[in-house]
Write a protein that holds these residues in place. Sequence first.
Motif, PDB file in Angstrom:
ATOM      1  N   MET A  46       0.807  -1.674  -0.250  1.00 29.69           N
ATOM      2  CA  MET A  46       0.031   0.047   0.214  1.00 29.69           C
ATOM      3  C   MET A  46       1.001   0.957   0.244  1.00 29.69           C
ATOM      4  N   GLN A  47       1.257   1.008   0.925  1.00 31.27           N
ATOM      5  CA  GLN A  47       2.566   2.263   0.656  1.00 31.27           C
ATOM      6  C   GLN A  47       3.318   2.655  -0.545  1.00 31.27           C
ATOM      7  N   GLU A  48       4.394   1.626  -1.319  1.00 26.83           N
ATOM      8  CA  GLU A  48       4.491   1.426  -2.669  1.00 26.83           C
ATOM      9  C   GLU A  48       3.305   2.468  -3.813  1.00 26.83           C
ATOM     10  N   VAL A  50       0.395   3.895  -2.756  1.00 23.73           N
ATOM     11  CA  VAL A  50      -0.499   5.009  -2.470  1.00 23.73           C
ATOM     12  C   VAL A  50       0.761   6.671  -2.370  1.00 23.73           C
ATOM     13  N   VAL A  51       2.109   6.234  -1.579  1.00 23.33           N
ATOM     14  CA  VAL A  51       2.808   6.932  -1.585  1.00 23.33           C
ATOM     15  C   VAL A  51       3.406   7.462  -2.966  1.00 23.33           C
ATOM     16  N   ARG A  52       4.551   6.557  -3.391  1.00 22.49           N
ATOM     17  CA  ARG A  52       5.628   6.636  -4.115  1.00 22.49           C
ATOM     18  C   ARG A  52       4.806   6.842  -5.870  1.00 22.49           C
ATOM     19  N   ARG A  53       3.828   5.306  -5.843  1.00 19.83           N
ATOM     20  CA  ARG A  53       3.174   6.080  -7.535  1.00 19.83           C
ATOM     21  C   ARG A  53       2.226   6.483  -8.008  1.00 19.83           C
ATOM     22  N   ARG A  54       1.349   6.533  -6.831  1.00 15.81           N
ATOM     23  CA  ARG A  54      -0.254   8.036  -6.732  1.00 15.81           C
ATOM     24  C   ARG A  54       0.368   8.837  -6.257  1.00 15.81           C
ATOM     25  N   ASN A  55       1.044   9.179  -5.221  1.00 15.18           N
ATOM     26  CA  ASN A  55       1.321  10.157  -4.477  1.00 15.18           C
ATOM     27  C   ASN A  55      -0.005  10.502  -4.638  1.00 15.18           C
ATOM     28  N   TRP A  56      -0.929   9.467  -3.523  1.00 12.12           N
ATOM     29  CA  TRP A  56      -2.166   9.956  -2.060  1.00 12.12           C
ATOM     30  C   TRP A  56      -1.650  10.454  -1.023  1.00 12.12           C
ATOM     31  N   LEU A  57      -1.215   9.876  -0.282  1.00 11.34           N
ATOM     32  CA  LEU A  57      -0.122  10.568   0.583  1.00 11.34           C
ATOM     33  C   LEU A  57       1.285  10.951   0.412  1.00 11.34           C
ATOM     34  N   SER A  58       0.722  11.257   2.032  1.00 15.29           N
ATOM     35  CA  SER A  58       3.143  11.910   2.176  1.00 15.29           C
ATOM     36  C   SER A  58       3.298  10.915   2.914  1.00 15.29           C
ATOM     37  N   ASN A  59       4.614  10.841   2.689  1.00 15.57           N
ATOM     38  CA  ASN A  59       5.346   9.554   3.664  1.00 15.57           C
ATOM     39  C   ASN A  59       4.712   9.744   5.126  1.00 15.57           C
ATOM     40  N   GLU A  60       4.956  10.785   5.988  1.00 14.49           N
ATOM     41  CA  GLU A  60       4.131  11.791   6.835  1.00 14.49           C
ATOM     42  C   GLU A  60       2.566  11.005   6.965  1.00 14.49           C
ATOM     43  N   ARG A  61       1.457  11.607   6.411  1.00 14.24           N
ATOM     44  CA  ARG A  61       0.798  11.061   6.406  1.00 14.24           C
ATOM     45  C   ARG A  61      -0.148   9.093   6.595  1.00 14.24           C
ATOM     46  N   PHE A  62       0.645   8.644   6.010  1.00 10.40           N
ATOM     47  CA  PHE A  62       0.875   7.459   5.234  1.00 10.40           C
ATOM     48  C   PHE A  62       1.218   7.093   7.097  1.00 10.40           C
ATOM     49  N   LEU A  63       2.024   7.394   7.318  1.00  5.78           N
ATOM     50  CA  LEU A  63       2.937   7.285   8.690  1.00  5.78           C
ATOM     51  C   LEU A  63       1.625   7.190  10.215  1.00  5.78           C
ATOM     52  N   ASP A  64       1.088   8.305  10.344  1.00  7.43           N
ATOM     53  CA  ASP A  64       0.189   8.920  10.612  1.00  7.43           C
ATOM     54  C   ASP A  64      -1.154   7.458  10.514  1.00  7.43           C
TER      55      ASP A  64
END
Length: 394
Positions: A46-48, A50-64
């Motif tokens: 999911m991190q790959e 929504v964060v890396r590929r689609r830029n839906w979330l920042s790393n910080e938001r994903f971690l939250d």
Amino acid sequence: MLPEASVDGAQSAAAAATTSLRELALLFLRLGSTAFGGPAAHIAMMQEEVVRRRNWLSNERFLDLLGATNLIPGPNSTELAIHIGWERRRWAGLWVAGISFIAPAMLITLACAWAYVHLGTRAEAGWLLYGVKPVMVAVVLQALWGLAPRAARTPLLRVLGAAAIALVALGTHELLVLFGAGLLSVAIRYRSAHRDDVPSAPKRAYAPLAPLVFGLGASSATPASLFWVFAKIGSVLFGSGYVLIAFLRADLVSRLHWLTEAQLLDAVAVGQVTPGPVFTTATFIGYVLAGPSGALLATLGIFLPAFVFVALSGPLVPRLRASQNAGWFLDGVNVASLALMAVVTVQLGFAALIDLPTVGIAVVSVVLLVRFAVGSTWVIALGAAVGFAVHALR
């Protein structure tokens, strides 16, 4: 000029408006069909995406969001999918993302249960797992590589992360480690700051939601009784799929005597070797005990609490980050969450890297994922193909 938090919120809302329900459904249907390896691997995929590929979330938001899922009962990777759906399209996204992630795994497990009951065959996927498990180790390593610099960005957080790894490795309960890291983060930073300048934490800052307790008096397995048994488990279970095994054994084997030890092991094996949430073990057990309606209601029972808990806790995540004390708490929880993933990665490594071919698959997978940014789905398919080829040559 708008405050930075307001700007981030406005940008997030604008970005969410561009995400269609179809996009959410297609992404999580694919993940639910290909996400082998348990919650840590699912989270990494999911991190790959929504964060890396689609830029839906920042790393910080994903971690939250990851930290929030670790503080409520239920299946972590499924709850993270539901949180992402909530972030992108609120109520509609919550249901679309969650159901799309669960449905493929449920249907695959249902097919395995049908074969188990009607053909008398046990689900054997050793050749598949032989090649897929090393890939999942690589996928989790890739996620840790991307998330760790953000989560452990200060000396304090790095120390908390190292301590969390040690405690989990020694067998400390995951929830104690998560809350302990969060509380220590607040306490240490509070002591070093000017007390008058630090706003008080909101009273609702992630006290664990009170679990529901159901009275269970059924003497035989019916679809309705299966729903309540699995709803109870989904409402109170923290931790990994290995914790799920303990709950299932206590209720279904020792107390209710609905399953034998051998049947429980078969059900857990199917849950482990099929993609998507490990909690679809409930689908298998429900079918074995009460047919298709039992499978449906057992699945509904174990996953429904996750939707309820995310719906209740999701709106609180921005408030947590906006409060300084609560933000410090969430920082500690985030770094402890990655510590849990790190320990799971080591455990996966011992189980997956058993000979030279599996080590080679893992190394090549890391190179493909990190150096060439190949999608994890394609690398998983390659690992399965290599595993099948090695099996055929032996």
